[in-house]
Design an enzyme around this catalytic site. Sequence first.
Site, PDB file in Angstrom:
ATOM      1  N   PHE A  59       0.806  -1.221   0.000  1.00 44.53           N
ATOM      2  CA  PHE A  59       0.000   0.000   0.000  1.00 44.53           C
ATOM      3  C   PHE A  59       0.843   1.277   0.000  1.00 44.53           C
ATOM      4  O   PHE A  59       0.301   2.383   0.071  1.00 44.53           O
ATOM      5  CB  PHE A  59      -0.963   0.012   1.200  1.00 44.53           C
ATOM      6  CG  PHE A  59      -0.293  -0.135   2.547  1.00 44.53           C
ATOM      7  CD1 PHE A  59       0.312   0.943   3.181  1.00 44.53           C
ATOM      8  CD2 PHE A  59      -0.270  -1.374   3.191  1.00 44.53           C
ATOM      9  CE1 PHE A  59       0.920   0.815   4.411  1.00 44.53           C
ATOM     10  CE2 PHE A  59       0.334  -1.520   4.433  1.00 44.53           C
ATOM     11  CZ  PHE A  59       0.939  -0.417   5.050  1.00 44.53           C
ATOM     12  N   ARG A  87      -2.396   7.292  21.029  1.00 42.05           N
ATOM     13  CA  ARG A  87      -2.823   6.095  20.301  1.00 42.05           C
ATOM     14  C   ARG A  87      -4.196   5.624  20.785  1.00 42.05           C
ATOM     15  O   ARG A  87      -5.013   5.132  19.997  1.00 42.05           O
ATOM     16  CB  ARG A  87      -1.766   4.998  20.404  1.00 42.05           C
ATOM     17  CG  ARG A  87      -0.485   5.389  19.653  1.00 42.05           C
ATOM     18  CD  ARG A  87       0.603   4.356  19.751  1.00 42.05           C
ATOM     19  NE  ARG A  87       0.360   3.207  18.904  1.00 42.05           N
ATOM     20  CZ  ARG A  87       0.530   3.177  17.586  1.00 42.05           C
ATOM     21  NH1 ARG A  87       0.929   4.272  16.944  1.00 42.05           N
ATOM     22  NH2 ARG A  87       0.311   2.090  16.899  1.00 42.05           N
ATOM     23  N   THR A  93      -5.857   1.292  13.751  1.00 42.49           N
ATOM     24  CA  THR A  93      -5.543   1.774  12.397  1.00 42.49           C
ATOM     25  C   THR A  93      -6.732   1.612  11.455  1.00 42.49           C
ATOM     26  O   THR A  93      -7.061   2.517  10.690  1.00 42.49           O
ATOM     27  CB  THR A  93      -4.325   0.996  11.843  1.00 42.49           C
ATOM     28  OG1 THR A  93      -3.235   1.174  12.733  1.00 42.49           O
ATOM     29  CG2 THR A  93      -3.933   1.495  10.459  1.00 42.49           C
ATOM     30  N   ARG A 104     -10.685   7.586  14.991  1.00 43.77           N
ATOM     31  CA  ARG A 104     -10.877   6.779  13.776  1.00 43.77           C
ATOM     32  C   ARG A 104     -12.280   6.164  13.725  1.00 43.77           C
ATOM     33  O   ARG A 104     -12.855   6.042  12.641  1.00 43.77           O
ATOM     34  CB  ARG A 104      -9.779   5.734  13.670  1.00 43.77           C
ATOM     35  CG  ARG A 104      -8.452   6.369  13.217  1.00 43.77           C
ATOM     36  CD  ARG A 104      -7.292   5.455  13.435  1.00 43.77           C
ATOM     37  NE  ARG A 104      -6.048   5.949  12.841  1.00 43.77           N
ATOM     38  CZ  ARG A 104      -4.850   5.541  13.230  1.00 43.77           C
ATOM     39  NH1 ARG A 104      -4.722   4.656  14.205  1.00 43.77           N
ATOM     40  NH2 ARG A 104      -3.771   6.018  12.645  1.00 43.77           N
ATOM     41  N   ASN A 114      -7.500   7.193   7.106  1.00 46.21           N
ATOM     42  CA  ASN A 114      -7.883   6.964   8.506  1.00 46.21           C
ATOM     43  C   ASN A 114      -7.657   8.178   9.408  1.00 46.21           C
ATOM     44  O   ASN A 114      -7.467   8.049  10.610  1.00 46.21           O
ATOM     45  CB  ASN A 114      -7.194   5.708   9.051  1.00 46.21           C
ATOM     46  CG  ASN A 114      -5.690   5.835   9.109  1.00 46.21           C
ATOM     47  OD1 ASN A 114      -5.138   6.817   8.620  1.00 46.21           O
ATOM     48  ND2 ASN A 114      -5.021   4.862   9.709  1.00 46.21           N
ATOM     49  N   HIS A 117      -2.445  10.175  12.042  1.00 46.72           N
ATOM     50  CA  HIS A 117      -1.246   9.361  12.279  1.00 46.72           C
ATOM     51  C   HIS A 117      -0.690   9.750  13.638  1.00 46.72           C
ATOM     52  O   HIS A 117      -0.724  10.928  14.007  1.00 46.72           O
ATOM     53  CB  HIS A 117      -0.177   9.624  11.210  1.00 46.72           C
ATOM     54  CG  HIS A 117       1.180   9.121  11.613  1.00 46.72           C
ATOM     55  ND1 HIS A 117       1.567   7.820  11.430  1.00 46.72           N
ATOM     56  CD2 HIS A 117       2.221   9.740  12.237  1.00 46.72           C
ATOM     57  CE1 HIS A 117       2.783   7.653  11.923  1.00 46.72           C
ATOM     58  NE2 HIS A 117       3.212   8.804  12.413  1.00 46.72           N
ATOM     59  N   GLU A 128      10.263  11.678  13.761  1.00 40.92           N
ATOM     60  CA  GLU A 128       9.134  12.300  13.054  1.00 40.92           C
ATOM     61  C   GLU A 128       8.992  13.778  13.414  1.00 40.92           C
ATOM     62  O   GLU A 128       8.729  14.611  12.540  1.00 40.92           O
ATOM     63  CB  GLU A 128       7.847  11.524  13.374  1.00 40.92           C
ATOM     64  CG  GLU A 128       7.865  10.129  12.768  1.00 40.92           C
ATOM     65  CD  GLU A 128       6.664   9.274  13.122  1.00 40.92           C
ATOM     66  OE1 GLU A 128       6.585   8.148  12.592  1.00 40.92           O
ATOM     67  OE2 GLU A 128       5.799   9.709  13.910  1.00 40.92           O
TER      68      GLU A 128
HETATM   69  P1  CMP Z   1      -0.436   5.427   9.918  1.00 43.38           P
HETATM   70  O1  CMP Z   1      -0.607   5.337  11.376  1.00 43.38           O
HETATM   71  O2  CMP Z   1      -0.278   6.768   9.320  1.00 43.38           O
HETATM   72  O3  CMP Z   1       0.817   4.525   9.487  1.00 43.38           O
HETATM   73  C1  CMP Z   1       0.908   3.884   8.234  1.00 43.38           C
HETATM   74  C2  CMP Z   1      -0.321   4.027   7.431  1.00 43.38           C
HETATM   75  O4  CMP Z   1      -0.461   3.104   6.375  1.00 43.38           O
HETATM   76  C3  CMP Z   1      -1.515   3.737   8.306  1.00 43.38           C
HETATM   77  O5  CMP Z   1      -1.720   4.757   9.239  1.00 43.38           O
HETATM   78  C4  CMP Z   1      -2.612   3.573   7.276  1.00 43.38           C
HETATM   79  O6  CMP Z   1      -3.185   4.809   6.903  1.00 43.38           O
HETATM   80  C5  CMP Z   1      -1.838   3.032   6.103  1.00 43.38           C
HETATM   81  N1  CMP Z   1      -2.212   1.651   5.870  1.00 43.38           N
HETATM   82  C6  CMP Z   1      -2.029   0.607   6.699  1.00 43.38           C
HETATM   83  N2  CMP Z   1      -2.535  -0.506   6.147  1.00 43.38           N
HETATM   84  C7  CMP Z   1      -3.036  -0.157   4.945  1.00 43.38           C
HETATM   85  C8  CMP Z   1      -3.685  -0.856   3.921  1.00 43.38           C
HETATM   86  N3  CMP Z   1      -3.920  -2.172   4.016  1.00 43.38           N
HETATM   87  N4  CMP Z   1      -4.057  -0.176   2.823  1.00 43.38           N
HETATM   88  C9  CMP Z   1      -3.833   1.159   2.722  1.00 43.38           C
HETATM   89  N5  CMP Z   1      -3.208   1.887   3.676  1.00 43.38           N
HETATM   90  C10 CMP Z   1      -2.820   1.232   4.780  1.00 43.38           C
END
Ligand code: CMP
Length: 140
Positions: A59, A87, A93, A104, A114, A117, A128
């Site tokens: 992804f 968190r 997530t 979320r 979502n 982050h 970061e």
């Molecule tokens: P974040 O906490 O920003 O860290 C990595 C990001 O990857 C996560 O939130 C999601 O937005 C994204 N992510 C994780 N899994 C998937 C997935 N299966 N498809 C698309 N995006 C993903």
Amino acid sequence: MAIQRTFSIIKPDATARNLTGKINAKFEEAGLRIVAQKRIHLTKAQAGVFYAVHAERPFYDELCEFMASGPIVAQVLEGEDAIATNRAVMGATNPADAAPGTVRAEFAQSVGENSVHGSDAPETAAVEIAYFFSGLELVG
Ligand code: CMP
């Protein structure tokens, strides 16, 4: 647990729906203080550097494309046990798994879009924060 700082992003799906204030209210209600904040529009390359740890994931390209699709709000949150607190406020997530009342659960549209982050550990929080902010911009 001591006072800690964590890095947070309000993502393009949330800024597009004008949710910055509602999300910030959840952070503040949980005792997190916004000690730095800026609204910026990343390039895909800049998003790619930020998410380099996910470069091998299927992804990754979609994630970078999305993070460059509109403005984000980059933030530093400070408070007691800030990484874990943030968190908990964000929720899982995948919004389908997120507990009721979390950011979320209330706002995210999909696992990719979502809404927020948050750093997952003190080491990643430091990296970061430094990617987006200078020390002078952190005002506790
Ligand atoms: P974040 O906490 O920003 O860290 C990595 C990001 O990857 C996560 O939130 C999601 O937005 C994204 N992510 C994780 N899994 C998937 C997935 N299966 N498809 C698309 N995006 C993903």
